[in-house]
Motif scaffolding. Structure first.
Motif, PDB file in Angstrom:
ATOM      1  N   TYR A 114       0.754  -1.469  -0.393  1.00 42.41           N
ATOM      2  CA  TYR A 114      -0.069   0.388  -0.099  1.00 42.41           C
ATOM      3  C   TYR A 114       1.467   1.812  -0.022  1.00 42.41           C
ATOM      4  N   ASP A 115       0.554   1.901  -0.697  1.00 43.13           N
ATOM      5  CA  ASP A 115       1.123   3.291  -1.113  1.00 43.13           C
ATOM      6  C   ASP A 115       0.992   4.049   0.214  1.00 43.13           C
ATOM      7  N   VAL A 116       2.195   5.183   0.954  1.00 45.46           N
ATOM      8  CA  VAL A 116       1.736   4.575   2.342  1.00 45.46           C
ATOM      9  C   VAL A 116       1.110   6.567   2.031  1.00 45.46           C
ATOM     10  N   GLU A 117       1.638   7.098   0.851  1.00 44.81           N
ATOM     11  CA  GLU A 117       0.678   8.498   1.266  1.00 44.81           C
ATOM     12  C   GLU A 117      -0.653   8.952   1.061  1.00 44.81           C
ATOM     13  N   SER A 118      -0.776   7.951  -0.235  1.00 48.18           N
ATOM     14  CA  SER A 118      -2.643   7.479  -0.657  1.00 48.18           C
ATOM     15  C   SER A 118      -3.127   7.124   0.703  1.00 48.18           C
ATOM     16  N   VAL A 119      -2.796   6.419   1.120  1.00 43.29           N
ATOM     17  CA  VAL A 119      -3.209   5.855   2.913  1.00 43.29           C
ATOM     18  C   VAL A 119      -3.787   6.616   3.869  1.00 43.29           C
ATOM     19  N   ALA A 120      -2.402   8.013   3.690  1.00 45.14           N
ATOM     20  CA  ALA A 120      -2.856   8.942   4.679  1.00 45.14           C
ATOM     21  C   ALA A 120      -3.402   9.771   4.130  1.00 45.14           C
TER      22      ALA A 120
END
Length: 306
Positions: free
Chosen positions: A251-257
């Motif tokens: 999972y892409d950290v920035e997208s989830v954040a």
């Protein structure tokens, strides 16, 4: 987001709902529904163990393991657990709950437990409960100020160096560029408003087992977890893999954040599959741009002053 982003099970009786026109060009340009695939203990797994083995059922049908489906609907705000204990029967009430779930997730609205619904329920998703109706953006409550602080408590070894922190900073900046909100990074000992970190799957404030990729909470005045402040932004560092950008199985950290920060500023899940605040997201994908749906919700809570 389809690994699940969560704020906890709730009927969201406190939510204030506002609708956006879904018949215009925004609705016509929506991409297909996005979903997150989760893993359990490093292996591909279901959101809720057992749902994948439940057969297709129609109203009135009975099946013992259908209780798993009822538990899912209770956890994510479609059934009241106190008023509807799991019985293993697809009752009229359960059928209505399935229709709401299907509508919110852009599925065929049948009120039955069909193959399409089973497939959707056996993907990872945001841990926060869904709103009570199929609206586009949904607001809960705002902070009492627009200048917020955050700190990092822990990171992840899935990402080289401390790039995960930079990705979270980018997500805060995305919201700040389009709203009156500011987010200032401070030390963990400076009483931040928001604490960001990677935690064990069973964290001190929430169990992220199986279906939940990350979780956060609403602003303090409408908090569900009620452990803060600081309000949490916690990533599952036990069952999920993390990456910067697209990477198979991660999972892409920035997208989830970006999604979880939306909850932290007072937004609930959106029914728009393209919106950052939609509850699901595929691994090996990114969603780093706010849609009008997200922005209208945020600016409803935090309007620019003349």
């Amino acid at each position: 987001m389809e690994g699940s982003l969560e704020v906890l099970e709730s009927q969201h009786s406190i939510a204030m709902f506002r609708t956006l026109d879904t018949a215009g060009p925004l609705a016509s340009s929506l991409p297909p529904t996005l979903v997150w695939g989760g893993r359990m203990n490093g292996n591909p797994g279901e959101v809720f163990h057992g749902i994948g083995s439940v057969p297709v059922l129609k109203k009135g049908d009975k099946y013992p393991y259908f209780k798993k489906v009822e538990t899912f609907l209770q956890r994510f705000g479609y059934l009241d657990r106190a008023q509807h204990p799991s019985q293993g029967v697809l009752t009229e009430e359960v059928s209505d709950a399935l229709e709401r779930y299907q509508k919110l997730h852009a599925l065929s609205v049948t009120g039955e437990f069909d193959e399409e619904t089973r497939a959707q329920m056996t993907t990872s998703r945001c841990g926060m409960a869904d709103p009570g109706s199929s609206l586009t953006y949904v607001t809960v409550c705002p902070w009492d100020r627009t200048n917020l602080t955050f700190s990092f408590t822990s990171g992840t070894s899935d990402v080289l160096g401390d790039e995960e922190f930079g990705a979270v900073r980018n997500a805060f900046e995305t919201w700040a560029l389009s709203t009156p909100l500011t987010f200032t990074e401070v030390s963990a000992g400076s009483n931040p408003d928001i604490a960001v970190g990677w935690h064990p799957t069973i964290a001190y404030d929430h169990d992220m087992t199986g279906d939940v990729v990350a979780h956060s909470d609403n602003p303090p005045d409408c908090s569900i977890l009620d452990f803060g402040p600081p309000q949490p932004l916690h990533f599952d560092n036990g069952e999920q893999y993390w990456a910067i950008g697209e990477e198979p199985g991660a999972y892409d950290v920035e997208s989830v954040a970006l999604h979880e920060i939306g909850h932290l500023i007072g937004l609930d899940h959106s029914s728009n599959p393209a919106a950052v605040m939609f509850s699901q997201l595929n691994p090996n994908s990114i969603r780093r741009s706010l849609w009008p749906d997200d922005l209208i919700g945020a600016l409803t809570l935090y309007p620019f002053q003349p």
